[in-house]
Design a protein around this motif. Structure first.
Motif, PDB file in Angstrom:
ATOM      1  N   ASN A 162      50.608  21.914  21.718  1.00 37.65           N
ATOM      2  CA  ASN A 162      51.252  21.266  22.867  1.00 37.65           C
ATOM      3  C   ASN A 162      52.582  20.637  22.437  1.00 37.65           C
ATOM      4  O   ASN A 162      52.663  19.966  21.409  1.00 37.65           O
ATOM      5  N   HIS A 163      53.609  20.866  23.227  1.00 38.78           N
ATOM      6  CA  HIS A 163      54.946  20.283  23.019  1.00 38.78           C
ATOM      7  C   HIS A 163      55.735  20.944  21.890  1.00 38.78           C
ATOM      8  O   HIS A 163      56.821  20.479  21.554  1.00 38.78           O
ATOM      9  N   SER A 200      60.369  11.227  22.811  1.00 37.12           N
ATOM     10  CA  SER A 200      59.426  11.747  23.798  1.00 37.12           C
ATOM     11  C   SER A 200      58.057  11.931  23.163  1.00 37.12           C
ATOM     12  O   SER A 200      57.904  11.944  21.936  1.00 37.12           O
ATOM     13  N   GLY A 205      56.429  14.644  23.089  1.00 35.13           N
ATOM     14  CA  GLY A 205      56.458  15.894  22.335  1.00 35.13           C
ATOM     15  C   GLY A 205      57.002  15.705  20.929  1.00 35.13           C
ATOM     16  O   GLY A 205      56.475  16.265  19.959  1.00 35.13           O
ATOM     17  N   GLN A 206      58.059  14.906  20.801  1.00 37.56           N
ATOM     18  CA  GLN A 206      58.619  14.641  19.472  1.00 37.56           C
ATOM     19  C   GLN A 206      57.642  13.848  18.607  1.00 37.56           C
ATOM     20  O   GLN A 206      57.485  14.119  17.415  1.00 37.56           O
ATOM     21  N   ASN A 245      49.747  23.189  29.249  1.00 35.11           N
ATOM     22  CA  ASN A 245      49.326  21.975  28.548  1.00 35.11           C
ATOM     23  C   ASN A 245      48.151  21.331  29.282  1.00 35.11           C
ATOM     24  O   ASN A 245      48.213  21.110  30.494  1.00 35.11           O
ATOM     25  N   ASN A 295      63.518  23.816  21.749  1.00 39.60           N
ATOM     26  CA  ASN A 295      63.544  22.517  22.427  1.00 39.60           C
ATOM     27  C   ASN A 295      64.978  22.020  22.537  1.00 39.60           C
ATOM     28  O   ASN A 295      65.741  22.083  21.579  1.00 39.60           O
ATOM     29  N   GLN A 339      56.864  19.543  34.141  1.00 41.37           N
ATOM     30  CA  GLN A 339      56.329  19.114  32.854  1.00 41.37           C
ATOM     31  C   GLN A 339      55.964  17.634  32.894  1.00 41.37           C
ATOM     32  O   GLN A 339      55.016  17.200  32.234  1.00 41.37           O
ATOM     33  N   GLU A 343      55.933  24.456  31.655  1.00 38.48           N
ATOM     34  CA  GLU A 343      54.845  24.205  30.700  1.00 38.48           C
ATOM     35  C   GLU A 343      53.514  23.946  31.420  1.00 38.48           C
ATOM     36  O   GLU A 343      52.890  22.888  31.272  1.00 38.48           O
ATOM     37  N   LYS A 389      54.454  13.944  18.808  1.00 36.60           N
ATOM     38  CA  LYS A 389      53.374  14.853  18.411  1.00 36.60           C
ATOM     39  C   LYS A 389      53.800  15.682  17.201  1.00 36.60           C
ATOM     40  O   LYS A 389      53.019  15.907  16.268  1.00 36.60           O
ATOM     41  N   ARG A 390      55.058  16.131  17.196  1.00 36.58           N
ATOM     42  CA  ARG A 390      55.534  16.954  16.078  1.00 36.58           C
ATOM     43  C   ARG A 390      55.671  16.130  14.792  1.00 36.58           C
ATOM     44  O   ARG A 390      55.375  16.610  13.699  1.00 36.58           O
TER      45      ARG A 390
END
Length: 602
Positions: A160-161, A133, A135-136, A444, A328, A363, A441, A138-139
């Motif tokens: 975010n995320h 995703s 979000g993943q 964001n 998460n 989201q 969420e 981004k991390r």
């Protein structure tokens, strides 16, 4: 102070829309700067200019020579087929090459990468990034840029995320680290606890505040109050000048011409809008909601071995405002989709009241045709917006309350920015006048001003609210209790907001620590505790001790050089001492980063 970055007379516009004009500011070693602006006024554009992705219309961006800069984009990209671990290690090797891929340094880098990824909630380090995703991704990108050991770190919406535990870890990490920081974020607790300087883009220029977010709020309120007073005086002067202009329509004298020019300047000045309400949903009330809201009876849900809900039973009350938190993947979004009937339960039933009208801010965003214009997308929902049962708005009038000008309403959905899409989503959610808002969420891509207005609206909302958010300030502002989803179907109902919950956890840990200290453990318990406690190897513990001594010595040497440079005395070997100062700064950054990593394992 050592200058890391200088922005000089920077100007940027798109067509006839000026974002900022001749702005100048600097970033110095040790700064932790929060960059703040309303959506659409230039935050992300400024970061793109600094990163070289875009070019300014005029002006210069000057970085210190050989400065290590780490940049986190809102939408990071990766090589096809790469894994999180490989992406991180390759980046570390790119920033600081390893000459022998089989030596101990390679193993240390992989170990550091695994630790950082795990801290940010990425545990499957060797699975390709292709199907992950946003979000993943981004991390993973955040882990990658932190591992590059930058001297200047530029972050675009880093929270975010991230779930709340990861946000708090990052907040603590950046607060303790000596890295110089420039970031855009809407997380107000994060800004308050990490930043020592706020730079605001407003009215096409830059305002700098030497303090954290709380200090910024107080000083900005004073600035706006002063500007509002000046505007009132200018309007009074303008009224007098207008009377003079009407009496002197054919004035041609030098003094008259000067006064006419001054009149037009003054008129432009009075057209400046200091109103903070760029979005105004205040008149949009909920429809009537009865006393029966919903009941959950014995709800269970699992996906394979993963349990989301296990015999969940709850009765929701009228006007209740609930926050849902948890790591998460524990099932927060699944829970609210089940409530609305979007995902079926395995067993049990939801019993929803007849008057309940859901408004779902998801989201994933709106499922709108990207080829449609904004005005057509809203008109498809309704052609007549009835507010409070009496006031009628056309879709065009309604959209103006969400900062969509007539020109903006003609934009195609596919061209909207993240913030614009969020505002359109909010408009589409509220246009149906729901009495039960479900927000997944919602923070964001919304700017801080819009968040504050949304919080005010939700506090006064005469209906029910469920909100999933990692924004702790947002939760504190709205909810009166929390569902804490701990995984494996466990949900704990906590009476209070997020800060109340954190204080409760801290107190629990303190009490448990006191009990462990005062009560002798049984032999078996002592062995188990001893097995769990030492996470540092003997070699790592010795390394940590050595690092502490080295950091103290280097810091003392740097302080001596600082005092020498600031003394005003003549320094015969200034070149060598300056080179040594830069060398110490780089060595300190590396050693303190390693010290932080080891101290996390203690």
């Amino acid at each position: 102070m050592i200058s890391y970055l200088q922005v000089e007379n920077l100007t940027k516009s798109y067509g006839d829309r000026m974002l900022f004009d001749s702005v100048t500011f600097g970033v110095f070693e040790g700064d932790k700067i929060g960059l703040i602006a309303k959506n659409g006024t230039g935050k992300s554009t400024m970061l793109r200019l600094l990163s070289g992705v875009e070019a300014p219309d005029s002006g210069n961006v000057i970085f210190r020579n050989d400065l290590r800069v780490g940049f986190l984009d809102q939408s990071p990209e990766f090589e096809p087929g790469t894994t999180p671990l490989k992406a991180c290690v390759d980046y570390m090797n790119q920033v600081s090459p390893v000459h022998d891929e089989h030596d101990e340094d390679r193993w240390i880098r992989e170990d550091r990468a695994r630790q950082m990824l795990s801290q940010l909630g990425i545990h499957d380090h060797d699975e390709p990034v292709g199907h992950r995703s946003g979000g993943q991704l981004k991390r993973i990108a955040l882990a990658r840029v932190l591992l590059g050991n930058p001297q200047l770190l530029i972050l675009d919406e880093p929270t975010n995320h991230l779930d709340i535990s990861a946000v708090e870890w990052l907040e603590n990490y950046l607060s303790r680290s000596r890295v110089t920081l420039l970031m855009v974020t809407h997380d107000r607790y994060f800004l308050d606890r990490v930043c020592n300087k706020i730079v605001e883009i407003d009215m096409k220029t830059i305002f700098t505040y030497e303090g954290n977010y709380d200090y910024y709020l107080r000083r900005r309120a004073e600035r706006i109050e002063a500007l509002t007073g000046e505007l009132a005086k200018a309007k009074n002067t303008l009224r007098r000048e207008q009377e003079w202009m009407r009496r002197q329509p054919q004035a041609r004298g030098g003094k008259a011409r000067y006064r006419i020019n001054a009149f037009y300047d003054l008129r432009d000045k009075t057209r400046v809008n200091y109103d903070e309400k760029n979005v105004d949903p205040s008149e949009i009330k909920s429809s009537y909601i009865g006393s029966k809201i919903f009941e959950a009876q014995g709800i269970s849900k699992r996906f394979g071995e993963k349990v989301i809900l296990d015999d969940f039973t709850y009765t929701f009350a009228r006007y209740e405002k609930l926050g849902i938190i948890g790591g998460n993947g524990v099932g927060k979004s699944t829970f609210i989709k089940m409530l609305q009937g979007l995902i079926p339960a395995d067993s049990g039933e939801w019993n929803v009241g007849e008057t309940v009208r859901f408004g779902y801010y998801s989201q994933e965003g709106l499922a709108l045709d990207p080829g449609k214009r904004v005005i057509d997308a809203i008109t498809d929902i309704t052609e007549d917006v009835v507010v409070n049962g009496t006031t009628h708005y056309s879709p065009m009038q309604f959209l103006t309350r969400f900062l969509f000008s007539p020109a903006d309403q003609q934009k195609y959905v596919s061209t909207l920015s993240g913030g614009e899409m969020r505002r359109l989503h909010l408009a589409a959610t509220l246009i149906r006048q729901p009495n039960f808002l479900i927000l997944d969420e919602p923070t964001n891509d919304l700017d801080i001003v819009t968040l504050a207005i949304l919080e005010d609206y939700l506090r006064e909302f005469k209906g029910c609210v469920i909100v999933i958010s990692h924004d702790r300030f947002f939760l504190d502002s709205i909810v009166d209790h929390l569902f804490v989803m701990e995984g494996n179907g466990v949900i704990k109902d906590f009476p209070g907001n997020y800060t109340d919950y954190r204080n409760y956890l801290d107190e629990q840990r303190r009490v448990e620590a006191e009990q462990r200290k005062n009560v002798p453990a049984a032999p078996q318990q002592r062995r188990e505790t001893a097995d769990r406690r030492p996470r540092l190897t003997f070699k790592e513990r010795k390394e940590l001790e050595a690092l502490t001594a080295e950091i103290d010595a280097l810091t003392a040497e740097k302080a001596e050089l600082d005092a020498l440079f600031n003394s005003g005395a003549e320094i015969p070997d200034i070149v060598e001492r300056s080179a040594r100062y830069s060398e110490i700064s780089e060595i300190l950054d590396e050693k303190e980063m390693r010290w932080l990593e080891l101290s996390e394992k203690e």
